[in-house]
Scaffold this motif. Structure first.
Motif, PDB file in Angstrom:
ATOM      1  N   ALA A   1      13.655  13.073  -8.099  1.00  0.00           N
ATOM      2  CA  ALA A   1      14.326  12.739  -9.363  1.00  0.00           C
ATOM      3  C   ALA A   1      14.128  13.863 -10.389  1.00  0.00           C
ATOM      4  CB  ALA A   1      13.818  11.408  -9.898  1.00  0.00           C
ATOM      5  N   GLU A   2      12.940  14.432 -10.419  1.00  0.00           N
ATOM      6  CA  GLU A   2      12.674  15.548 -11.327  1.00  0.00           C
ATOM      7  C   GLU A   2      13.590  16.735 -11.046  1.00  0.00           C
ATOM      8  OE1 GLU A   2       8.631  16.905 -11.766  1.00  0.00           O
ATOM      9  OE2 GLU A   2       7.920  14.846 -12.009  1.00  0.00           O
ATOM     10  N   GLU A   3      13.928  16.930  -9.774  1.00  0.00           N
ATOM     11  CA  GLU A   3      14.834  18.018  -9.380  1.00  0.00           C
ATOM     12  C   GLU A   3      16.295  17.673  -9.672  1.00  0.00           C
ATOM     13  OE1 GLU A   3      14.219  19.122  -5.292  1.00  0.00           O
ATOM     14  OE2 GLU A   3      12.041  19.052  -5.527  1.00  0.00           O
ATOM     15  N   GLY A   4      16.555  16.416 -10.016  1.00  0.00           N
ATOM     16  CA  GLY A   4      17.912  15.993 -10.318  1.00  0.00           C
ATOM     17  C   GLY A   4      18.763  15.693  -9.108  1.00  0.00           C
ATOM     18  N   VAL A   5      18.138  15.526  -7.937  1.00  0.00           N
ATOM     19  CA  VAL A   5      18.904  15.264  -6.715  1.00  0.00           C
ATOM     20  C   VAL A   5      18.794  13.811  -6.255  1.00  0.00           C
ATOM     21  CG1 VAL A   5      18.843  17.650  -5.924  1.00  0.00           C
ATOM     22  CG2 VAL A   5      17.008  16.087  -5.238  1.00  0.00           C
ATOM     23  N   MET A   6      18.137  13.004  -7.076  1.00  0.00           N
ATOM     24  CA  MET A   6      17.966  11.592  -6.749  1.00  0.00           C
ATOM     25  C   MET A   6      17.705  10.850  -8.050  1.00  0.00           C
ATOM     26  SD  MET A   6      15.236  10.072  -4.051  1.00  0.00           S
ATOM     27  CE  MET A   6      15.410   8.418  -3.449  1.00  0.00           C
ATOM     28  N   LEU A   7      18.139   9.613  -8.115  1.00  0.00           N
ATOM     29  CA  LEU A   7      17.852   8.811  -9.297  1.00  0.00           C
ATOM     30  C   LEU A   7      16.420   8.292  -9.231  1.00  0.00           C
ATOM     31  CD1 LEU A   7      21.155   6.791  -9.640  1.00  0.00           C
ATOM     32  CD2 LEU A   7      20.462   8.834 -10.885  1.00  0.00           C
ATOM     33  N   ALA A   8      15.756   8.309 -10.354  1.00  0.00           N
ATOM     34  CA  ALA A   8      14.383   7.816 -10.422  1.00  0.00           C
ATOM     35  C   ALA A   8      14.357   6.310 -10.176  1.00  0.00           C
ATOM     36  CB  ALA A   8      13.789   8.135 -11.790  1.00  0.00           C
ATOM     37  N   ARG A   9      13.246   5.841  -9.680  1.00  0.00           N
ATOM     38  CA  ARG A   9      13.002   4.404  -9.496  1.00  0.00           C
ATOM     39  C   ARG A   9      11.658   4.086 -10.134  1.00  0.00           C
ATOM     40  NH1 ARG A   9      17.735   2.228  -7.965  1.00  0.00           N
ATOM     41  NH2 ARG A   9      18.570   3.168  -6.093  1.00  0.00           N
ATOM     42  N   SER A  10      11.628   3.072 -10.953  1.00  0.00           N
ATOM     43  CA  SER A  10      10.364   2.667 -11.568  1.00  0.00           C
ATOM     44  C   SER A  10       9.491   1.977 -10.526  1.00  0.00           C
ATOM     45  CB  SER A  10      10.629   1.714 -12.732  1.00  0.00           C
ATOM     46  OG  SER A  10      11.139   0.480 -12.237  1.00  0.00           O
TER      47      SER A  10
ATOM     48  N   LYS B   1       0.812  -1.220   0.000  1.00  0.00           N
ATOM     49  CA  LYS B   1       0.000   0.000   0.000  1.00  0.00           C
ATOM     50  C   LYS B   1       0.844   1.268   0.000  1.00  0.00           C
ATOM     51  CE  LYS B   1      -0.878   0.341   4.992  1.00  0.00           C
ATOM     52  NZ  LYS B   1      -0.223   1.596   5.238  1.00  0.00           N
ATOM     53  N   ASP B   2       2.134   1.156   0.271  1.00  0.00           N
ATOM     54  CA  ASP B   2       3.021   2.325   0.315  1.00  0.00           C
ATOM     55  C   ASP B   2       3.657   2.666  -1.034  1.00  0.00           C
ATOM     56  OD1 ASP B   2       2.682   2.434   3.142  1.00  0.00           O
ATOM     57  OD2 ASP B   2       4.260   0.923   3.372  1.00  0.00           O
ATOM     58  N   ILE B   3       3.572   1.766  -1.990  1.00  0.00           N
ATOM     59  CA  ILE B   3       4.325   1.924  -3.240  1.00  0.00           C
ATOM     60  C   ILE B   3       4.036   3.238  -3.949  1.00  0.00           C
ATOM     61  CG2 ILE B   3       4.642   1.012  -5.591  1.00  0.00           C
ATOM     62  CD1 ILE B   3       6.226  -0.572  -3.548  1.00  0.00           C
ATOM     63  N   GLU B   4       2.787   3.607  -4.101  1.00  0.00           N
ATOM     64  CA  GLU B   4       2.481   4.844  -4.836  1.00  0.00           C
ATOM     65  C   GLU B   4       3.044   6.078  -4.135  1.00  0.00           C
ATOM     66  OE1 GLU B   4       1.425   5.425  -7.983  1.00  0.00           O
ATOM     67  OE2 GLU B   4       1.640   3.258  -8.099  1.00  0.00           O
ATOM     68  N   ALA B   5       2.946   6.125  -2.825  1.00  0.00           N
ATOM     69  CA  ALA B   5       3.497   7.263  -2.077  1.00  0.00           C
ATOM     70  C   ALA B   5       5.019   7.303  -2.209  1.00  0.00           C
ATOM     71  CB  ALA B   5       3.084   7.186  -0.613  1.00  0.00           C
ATOM     72  N   ILE B   6       5.660   6.140  -2.131  1.00  0.00           N
ATOM     73  CA  ILE B   6       7.110   6.066  -2.295  1.00  0.00           C
ATOM     74  C   ILE B   6       7.492   6.495  -3.706  1.00  0.00           C
ATOM     75  CG2 ILE B   6       9.096   4.501  -2.411  1.00  0.00           C
ATOM     76  CD1 ILE B   6       7.639   2.817  -0.207  1.00  0.00           C
ATOM     77  N   TYR B   7       6.770   5.990  -4.674  1.00  0.00           N
ATOM     78  CA  TYR B   7       7.049   6.322  -6.076  1.00  0.00           C
ATOM     79  C   TYR B   7       6.989   7.833  -6.294  1.00  0.00           C
ATOM     80  CZ  TYR B   7       6.617   6.693 -11.104  1.00  0.00           C
ATOM     81  OH  TYR B   7       6.806   7.057 -12.412  1.00  0.00           O
ATOM     82  N   GLN B   8       5.955   8.472  -5.777  1.00  0.00           N
ATOM     83  CA  GLN B   8       5.790   9.910  -5.975  1.00  0.00           C
ATOM     84  C   GLN B   8       6.881  10.699  -5.252  1.00  0.00           C
ATOM     85  OE1 GLN B   8       3.419  11.064  -8.239  1.00  0.00           O
ATOM     86  NE2 GLN B   8       4.907  12.712  -8.073  1.00  0.00           N
ATOM     87  N   LEU B   9       7.211  10.286  -4.048  1.00  0.00           N
ATOM     88  CA  LEU B   9       8.263  10.961  -3.284  1.00  0.00           C
ATOM     89  C   LEU B   9       9.594  10.906  -4.031  1.00  0.00           C
ATOM     90  CD1 LEU B   9       9.011  12.357  -0.616  1.00  0.00           C
ATOM     91  CD2 LEU B   9       9.294  10.093   0.397  1.00  0.00           C
ATOM     92  N   VAL B  10       9.952   9.729  -4.515  1.00  0.00           N
ATOM     93  CA  VAL B  10      11.193   9.547  -5.258  1.00  0.00           C
ATOM     94  C   VAL B  10      11.147  10.300  -6.587  1.00  0.00           C
ATOM     95  CG1 VAL B  10      12.653   7.839  -6.423  1.00  0.00           C
ATOM     96  CG2 VAL B  10      11.752   7.367  -4.130  1.00  0.00           C
ATOM     97  N   ALA B  11      10.018  10.229  -7.283  1.00  0.00           N
ATOM     98  CA  ALA B  11       9.886  10.898  -8.586  1.00  0.00           C
ATOM     99  C   ALA B  11      10.045  12.410  -8.458  1.00  0.00           C
ATOM    100  CB  ALA B  11       8.542  10.545  -9.218  1.00  0.00           C
TER     101      ALA B  11
END
Length: 150
Positions: free
Chosen positions: A22-31, A9-19
């Motif tokens: 990643a958009e800011e270029g301070v973290m690598l994106a995760r699919s 149930k946490d995947i979508e929240a984790i995905y959005q946080l990481v994304a």
């Protein structure tokens, strides 16, 4: 703040946080696929409203070697010790497994220095570490900083 193992149930929240990072270029994106595959690696910080305030994973790489990865804290929750607590909990979990060396590849070396990590050259890490780098959009020009805690 409640710290616990991540669940489906946490995947979508984790995905959005990481994304967002990643958009800011301070973290690598995760699919999403990668997040599902590494779900058992992750710990989340959940606030009193049940919102995911942070995430981090400990990925076993090789014999007694693990990587802290996918570390992100919601922007409105930074500077509250959440990231540090996640890393400390991941390291403790690794110690229970027999991990002797933990490394990270980061754009935030100052944060990891406060937790006892030291900067190293990427060449000091075993080749096994780089097997997933082939999928990175920055490969072969990695600009992350390698750090280790023994």
């Amino acid at each position: 703040m409640k710290y616990r193992k991540a669940t489906f149930k946490d995947i979508e929240a984790i995905y959005q946080l990481v994304a967002d990072y990643a958009e800011e270029g301070v973290m690598l994106a995760r699919s999403r696929n990668t997040l599902y595959e590494t779900l058992r690696d992750m710990i989340v910080a959940e606030d009193e409203d049940g919102t995911i305030a942070g995430v981090g994973g400990l990925h076993i790489i090789w014999d007694r070697l693990a990587e802290v990865r996918t570390l992100a804290v919601a922007p409105q929750k930074t500077r509250q010790g959440i990231g540090a607590q996640i890393v400390k909990r991941l390291i403790a979990e690794g110690e229970q497994l027999g991990v002797e060396k933990v490394f990270t590849l980061t754009y935030k070396p100052g944060f990891f220095q406060t937790l006892g990590f030291e900067t190293i050259t990427k060449e000091e890490l075993p080749h096994k570490v780089w097997k997933e780098c082939i999928d990175c959009p920055k490969f072969p020009n990695c600009d992350e900083i390698a750090m280790v805690k023994v």
